[in-house]
Design a protein around this motif. Sequence first.
Motif: not given
Lengths: 276, 319
Positions: B249-262
């Motif tokens: 029903r939806g997607i969460v992304t998770a990263e140790e990076h700026h929300l811009t461009g990762g």
Amino acid sequence: MTESRGALIKRLEGQARQIRRNVWRALRAGGSGHAGGSCSAADILAALYFHRMRVRPKEPEWPDRDRFVLSKGHANAALGAVLAQAGFIDDSVLDRFYGYESPFGMHPDIKVAGVEMCTGALGHGLAIAMGMALGARMQAQDFHTFVMIGDGELHEGSNWEAALAASHYKLANLTAIIDYNKIAQSGPISELIEVGPLADKWRAFGWEVREIDGHDMVQVADALGALPFNNARPSALIAHTIKGKGVSFAENTYVWHSNNVTDEIYAKALAELGEP
Amino acid sequence: MNAPNDWRARAANQTRLAYGQALLELGARESRTVVVSADTQDLLGIRPYIERYRHRFVEMGIAEQNAIGAASGLATTGLRPYVCAYAPFITARSMEQVRNDVAYANQRVVIGAAASGISLGVAGGTHHALEDLALMRSLPNMTVIVPADAEEAYAATLATLDIDGPVYMRLGGRVEEPPLNSEPFRLGRAAQLRAGNDLTVIACGALVEMSVRASDELRKDGIHVRVLNMHTIKPLDRDTILAAAAETRGIVTAEEHHLTGGLGGAVAELLAVEHPTRMRMIGMPDEFAVVGPTTKIRAKYGMSAEAIANACRSLLNHG
């Protein structure tokens, strides 16, 4: 039959003249371009490709070939000219410079047979050539790597990183040729940021240095024939040259760093250059 | 095959050491391997490689532009260079060399970038690499890999043998054992770490482990969250992402990076065109991070298991 020294010099001078003629031809096809820095490099390119370098134009990827990196990539018209004259590429490409989807733009591209690296963003060539020389040593290959650097290009600090490393690794199989025409895009380099004294700088970085008149074919051929200048150091050949050499209205003026080339200008240039 | 054990015993940031250890294995497998260091011999644990293969090692000193240019030149002679460097400097500082000499010229150069993200938290903002994925994934020809733990870093480094072009390997992941993945590393194919059809968390690097924790926490509330370890940012595993978008029903992304461009940006770019999907993105907001221990910085900016779980709840409750 061995070519006499006098005949060799005369032949190379004619081939350099032909490079200049082809530079203007390619730039007329493109409508504009870097005539100044291409013509200052022509004599050295002729001596490299038609005398000093070990290459096989019909086998451009031959692993044992000597490498040449044109770090001052804006002189691509001269590189295209010499590659065409040597037989790496078809001569007709000189009439199709800057063509749509052509690999012949203003700057070298490795898609072209005989071009070793994509250059033109300044300050890249020496590090790349240094890597090639290291690669040769690691694999016990005896090819020599040449890199031509513009004097204005020496403003880029990346050159001096590579100069340090080449000296540290005692890369006698590496030669940097400085096309010292003393003029950059905006004017005389001495008025932008002075790069001299060049010989002292390269010596201080651990290179073996020679200075020549880059348009005196005897001096050019002798210097290239004497490489490496020292068996334990990289060689720096500082060639004093004239921007736009061979065509009076283009000589020693920053205007001809890059300029439009009309049919009329082309005709005037060819008239001055004479026959090869 | 199992990786040697010595890097497992080391205290911190094991992915970089796993890369160095994998180079030792690569040196044995591929005689054209050459390692290029930018004064990072201990950072990436390559002293054993150097001892064994000194003739195929070059130290370039603190000169990242030169290290990349030299690696490109080495590659043209048929060698297979593996660069060892700090992530913030080998990407941003030598970006033009990476772009022109490596990516545009399409040379087989692998860049091992240690100290990525905020793994050097106390070193301060100049030493945080929070834009490297945006820079590297914008380059044509470039493969971009973000291992989540040491086992994955080891396997991914060995997998570069089969990649005919440039590679950026972002190092700086999880410390604890056991390994996160139960399946072998497959380039370009995400690993599913948890099954679930309520939501999907797509994570990379250090935040994979936190995504697993978040999923396990949510399961206690009856929320079943699929967790995908998207270790290859480029080429992106489109099929697995589109399947998740269709099945959950939806997607969460998770990263140790700026929300811009990762990673989040990459997933959003795909879904916006192919399958518009409700999303939440976990990562570094548009500011430079404060100085501090890595775990505290992560918590401050919402890069934590708790924040991932909250994003999942928000997505379920508010769409």
